[in-house]
Write a protein that holds these residues in place. Structure first.
Motif, PDB file in Angstrom:
ATOM      1  N   TYR A  95      39.719  40.729  35.034  1.00  0.00           N
ATOM      2  CA  TYR A  95      40.316  39.401  35.182  1.00  0.00           C
ATOM      3  C   TYR A  95      39.427  38.475  36.009  1.00  0.00           C
ATOM      4  O   TYR A  95      39.330  37.279  35.723  1.00  0.00           O
ATOM      5  N   ILE A  96      38.764  39.020  36.998  1.00  0.00           N
ATOM      6  CA  ILE A  96      37.806  38.222  37.760  1.00  0.00           C
ATOM      7  C   ILE A  96      36.637  37.820  36.864  1.00  0.00           C
ATOM      8  O   ILE A  96      36.197  36.668  36.870  1.00  0.00           O
ATOM      9  N   ALA A 154      34.079  46.339  34.676  1.00  0.00           N
ATOM     10  CA  ALA A 154      35.523  46.579  34.765  1.00  0.00           C
ATOM     11  C   ALA A 154      35.945  47.805  33.961  1.00  0.00           C
ATOM     12  O   ALA A 154      36.972  48.415  34.265  1.00  0.00           O
ATOM     13  N   GLY A 182      38.051  49.093  36.971  1.00  0.00           N
ATOM     14  CA  GLY A 182      39.471  48.843  36.789  1.00  0.00           C
ATOM     15  C   GLY A 182      39.712  47.486  36.151  1.00  0.00           C
ATOM     16  O   GLY A 182      38.834  46.618  36.126  1.00  0.00           O
ATOM     17  N   TRP A 183      40.920  47.312  35.646  1.00  0.00           N
ATOM     18  CA  TRP A 183      41.248  46.073  34.931  1.00  0.00           C
ATOM     19  C   TRP A 183      41.291  44.863  35.834  1.00  0.00           C
ATOM     20  O   TRP A 183      41.099  43.733  35.385  1.00  0.00           O
ATOM     21  N   TRP A 184      41.555  45.039  37.099  1.00  0.00           N
ATOM     22  CA  TRP A 184      41.587  43.905  38.013  1.00  0.00           C
ATOM     23  C   TRP A 184      40.241  43.191  38.050  1.00  0.00           C
ATOM     24  O   TRP A 184      40.174  41.976  38.170  1.00  0.00           O
ATOM     25  N   LEU A 185      39.138  43.938  37.917  1.00  0.00           N
ATOM     26  CA  LEU A 185      37.812  43.339  37.908  1.00  0.00           C
ATOM     27  C   LEU A 185      37.568  42.565  36.610  1.00  0.00           C
ATOM     28  O   LEU A 185      36.844  41.570  36.605  1.00  0.00           O
TER      29      LEU A 185
END
Length: 132
Positions: free
Chosen positions: A108-109, A99, A103-106
């Motif tokens: 959170y996953i 991430a 990116g930050w979205w990854l």
């Protein structure tokens, strides 16, 4: 556990000395001084924990300078060789580190996978109502 305890307990004042030295030379730059102070605190906490554990357990063969190699044979702990949860924890850590580049979205996953993996690993040997 005596050697490990001494190692961490003796490192604590050394890091405090370096913290003071670095603080004076850098004009108390916040990042480096905080890092050195936290390092001293962490080595102190680890040394304190190891000292408490050393009081509760019997002396290990590693603590005896005249011990033979075969004295350390036998069970070393409870491990589950069939467990897949350590792999899932490593995979979650890899997702979190990826991430940083993606990116930050990854992240959170990866965080969600980490929580699931840690809960699964902790409750792997649960019995009774929460058995699986």
């Amino acid at each position: 556990m005596r050697l490990e305890t001494r190692l961490f307990v003796f490192l604590t004042p050394i890091f405090l000395f370096f913290w003071l030295l670095y603080g004076f030379w850098s004009g108390w730059e916040p990042v480096g001084t905080a890092a050195l102070l936290l390092t001293a605190g962490l080595t102190g906490m680890i040394g304190f924990y190891l000292a408490l554990v050393a009081r509760r357990i019997d002396a290990r063969p590693e603590d005896d300078p005249y011990a033979e190699i075969e004295q350390g044979a036998g069970e070393q702990g409870v491990y589950a060789p069939w467990s897949w949860w350590p792999f899932v924890v490593g995979l979650a850590a890899a997702i979190c580190f990826a991430a940083l580049a993606v990116g930050w979205w990854l992240f959170y996953i990866g965080l969600a996978v980490s929580v699931i993996a840690l809960v699964g690993w902790v409750f792997e040997f649960s019995r009774g109502q929460h058995a699986h």
